[in-house]
Design an enzyme around this catalytic site. Structure first.
Site, PDB file in Angstrom:
ATOM      1  N   PHE A 137       0.852  -1.195   0.000  1.00 30.40           N
ATOM      2  CA  PHE A 137       0.000   0.000   0.000  1.00 30.40           C
ATOM      3  C   PHE A 137       0.882   1.238   0.000  1.00 30.40           C
ATOM      4  O   PHE A 137       1.758   1.387   0.837  1.00 30.40           O
ATOM      5  CB  PHE A 137      -0.940   0.032   1.211  1.00 30.40           C
ATOM      6  CG  PHE A 137      -1.874   1.211   1.163  1.00 30.40           C
ATOM      7  CD1 PHE A 137      -3.042   1.161   0.403  1.00 30.40           C
ATOM      8  CD2 PHE A 137      -1.573   2.387   1.842  1.00 30.40           C
ATOM      9  CE1 PHE A 137      -3.898   2.261   0.325  1.00 30.40           C
ATOM     10  CE2 PHE A 137      -2.426   3.491   1.766  1.00 30.40           C
ATOM     11  CZ  PHE A 137      -3.587   3.422   1.017  1.00 30.40           C
ATOM     12  N   ASP A 222       9.083   2.532   1.667  1.00 30.13           N
ATOM     13  CA  ASP A 222       7.934   3.297   2.135  1.00 30.13           C
ATOM     14  C   ASP A 222       7.803   3.043   3.635  1.00 30.13           C
ATOM     15  O   ASP A 222       7.321   1.994   4.053  1.00 30.13           O
ATOM     16  CB  ASP A 222       6.687   2.842   1.360  1.00 30.13           C
ATOM     17  CG  ASP A 222       5.421   3.561   1.824  1.00 30.13           C
ATOM     18  OD1 ASP A 222       5.436   4.166   2.912  1.00 30.13           O
ATOM     19  OD2 ASP A 222       4.414   3.483   1.098  1.00 30.13           O
ATOM     20  N   LYS A 251       2.664   9.528   8.169  1.00 34.54           N
ATOM     21  CA  LYS A 251       1.770   9.292   9.321  1.00 34.54           C
ATOM     22  C   LYS A 251       2.205   9.933  10.650  1.00 34.54           C
ATOM     23  O   LYS A 251       1.662  10.944  11.030  1.00 34.54           O
ATOM     24  CB  LYS A 251       1.510   7.801   9.461  1.00 34.54           C
ATOM     25  CG  LYS A 251       0.616   7.295   8.317  1.00 34.54           C
ATOM     26  CD  LYS A 251      -0.011   5.974   8.599  1.00 34.54           C
ATOM     27  CE  LYS A 251      -1.165   5.671   7.670  1.00 34.54           C
ATOM     28  NZ  LYS A 251      -0.792   5.103   6.368  1.00 34.54           N
TER      29      LYS A 251
HETATM   30  C1  LIG Z   1      -0.948   5.362   4.990  1.00 37.91           C
HETATM   31  C2  LIG Z   1       0.096   4.929   4.057  1.00 37.91           C
HETATM   32  C3  LIG Z   1       0.338   5.626   2.853  1.00 37.91           C
HETATM   33  C4  LIG Z   1      -0.514   6.780   2.411  1.00 37.91           C
HETATM   34  O1  LIG Z   1      -0.398   7.877   3.234  1.00 37.91           O
HETATM   35  P1  LIG Z   1      -1.422   9.100   3.056  1.00 37.91           P
HETATM   36  O2  LIG Z   1      -0.931  10.112   4.052  1.00 37.91           O
HETATM   37  O3  LIG Z   1      -2.784   8.582   3.349  1.00 37.91           O
HETATM   38  O4  LIG Z   1      -1.308   9.566   1.662  1.00 37.91           O
HETATM   39  C5  LIG Z   1       1.377   5.203   2.067  1.00 37.91           C
HETATM   40  N1  LIG Z   1       2.145   4.144   2.418  1.00 37.91           N
HETATM   41  C6  LIG Z   1       1.937   3.464   3.543  1.00 37.91           C
HETATM   42  C7  LIG Z   1       2.830   2.338   3.883  1.00 37.91           C
HETATM   43  C8  LIG Z   1       0.904   3.818   4.404  1.00 37.91           C
HETATM   44  O5  LIG Z   1       0.672   3.129   5.509  1.00 37.91           O
END
Ligand SMILES: *Cc1c(COP(=O)(O)O)cnc(C)c1O
Length: 397
Positions: A137, A222, A251
């Site tokens: 994700f 990420d 986050k």
């Molecule tokens: C939440 C999340 C995102 C997206 O972040 P947003 O601030 O909602 O755009 C991307 N990568 C990972 C691993 C996440 O947990």
């Protein structure tokens, strides 16, 4: 549902696009305790989906936000922003020399990471394709939908932007199969979070790093969910023995305010020039003030060690429940990012926990995800475990 929650739910339905399915309306919080509009109390094991590293309304974070808001709320990137510079310096020290570009969200940070990778690829064989992973994700912008190899995220939004190829997580052979002469980078979460709380195996990460070396590819991580101490080290990559070429944070970075960052090796950062990337609100002074306070609190209160301890406690507590409930198939995770794989509906358990007074969330259909604040107390955690046990009894019993 009571009158007040019902009223909000009615207005929500009338005025908002139905993109979420909220259950209650939270109005205040302290530490890991929150209260809803009908005065029901909860122990919060979601922490705003991993955003509140120091819990709700930590006094130092609030103080920093208030003080900065009185002086200057926004100034734009036409001018120096002291907080942004200081935050970049702190992140550089913590990471060992990466340079920062600030954005507002995880998706935006990832977009910029991929843009820098493409910029590098444009002078390294005209390569642009990024290998990402099934069940990963990376966010909801169009390009990050394309990077997110999940049908439920992409469905109906075709055509997807090009430039991504998919492989299976923890499966090096599938990564090799996804390689082409267009591949510029491999991008992964150190622990797949939304996709079901699946940690990368050390062998897999080593293998990916070796592939990157062999084929002159960038390794992108990420760390939007895993970063900022969530897994018990400041960055999850510290536990993997592999340094990414670039990585992203979001986050928990802004202490609950919108803030994302792409961190890059200095030589990659050197590819950029004024105007190459940009973001109106990216690195906003108030968000950066909050981030600096979050870093202070994590250090002063020893939250990395605490997260490790509380993570072990939560993991053991959930594992102990496996004896009574064979429907719990596995408990896994790193630090305070823990998933409980169950037979049947994870949502049903989440709903039952909430009604009992514990907030948790799902990670896919069959995984209940727990991501409490790093400063959750042992007492709150033990109380939460009792409520979770009662809820499981209700669902499975
Ligand atoms: C939440 C999340 C995102 C997206 O972040 P947003 O601030 O909602 O755009 C991307 N990568 C990972 C691993 C996440 O947990």
């Amino acid at each position: 549902m009571s009158k007040k929650t019902d009223d909000i739910a009615d207005l929500y339905k009338q005025y908002l696009m139905p993109t979420y399915a909220p259950a209650v309306a939270l109005v205040s919080g302290t530490g890991s305790k929150v209260v809803d509009i009908d005065n029901m109390q909860y122990i919060d094991l979601t922490a705003g989906i991993a955003t509140l590293a120091c819990g709700h309304c930590h006094p130092e974070v609030i103080k920093a936000i208030e003080a900065q808001a009185r002086n200057l709320v926004h100034s734009s990137n036409l001018y120096y922003n002291t907080n942004m510079v200081l935050l970049a310096q702190r992140l550089s020290k913590l990471s060992g020399g990466y340079r920062a570009f600030f954005a507002n969200s995880g998706a935006e940070a990832n977009e910029n990471m991929v843009k820098i990778a493409r910029l590098w690829g444009s002078t390294h064989g005209g390569r642009y394709e990024v290998i990402t992973f099934n069940k990963g994700f990376h966010g909801r912008t169009l390009a990050m939908c394309a990077a997110t190899a999940q049908e439920k995220i992409q469905k109906g939004f075709d055509p997807m932007p090009i430039g991504f190829a998919y492989a299976d997580y923890n499966d090096l052979a599938s990564v090799k199969a996804a390689l082409s002469n267009k591949t510029v980078a491999i991008m992964l979460e150190p622990v797949q979070a939304e996709g079901g709380v699946i940690p990368a195996t050390p062998e897999f990460i080593e293998g990916v790093a070796a592939l990157c070396k062999e084929h002159d590819l960038l390794l992108l991580m990420d760390e939007v969910q895993t970063g900022m101490g969530r897994t018990g080290t400041f960055f999850a990559w510290e536990q993997l023995g592999v340094k990414p070429d670039m990585f992203t944070l979001a986050k928990a970075l802004g202490g609950g305010l919108p803030l994302g960052a792409c961190l890059a090796r200095p030589d990659l950062s050197d590819l950029l020039h004024p105007g190459a990337l940009g973001s109106t609100f990216g690195g906003n002074p108030v968000a950066c003030a909050a981030a600096l306070a979050v870093l202070d609190v994590i250090e002063k209160e020893g939250l990395l060690d605490h997260a490790k301890k509380m993570g072990a406690l939560l993991q053991e507590g959930l594992e102990a429940l496996m004896e009574s409930y064979p429907q719990i198939l596995e408990v896994r995770g790193r630090g305070l990012l823990i998933g409980m794989q169950v037979e049947g509906s994870a949502k049903e358990i989440v709903d039952s926990c909430r009604m009992g007074g514990v907030l948790c969330c799902t990670a896919g259909e069959h995984v209940v995800r727990f991501l409490p604040s790093l400063n959750i107390t042992e007492k709150d955690l033990e109380e939460a475990l009792e409520i979770i046990s009662d809820s499981l009894d209700e669902v499975f019993g």
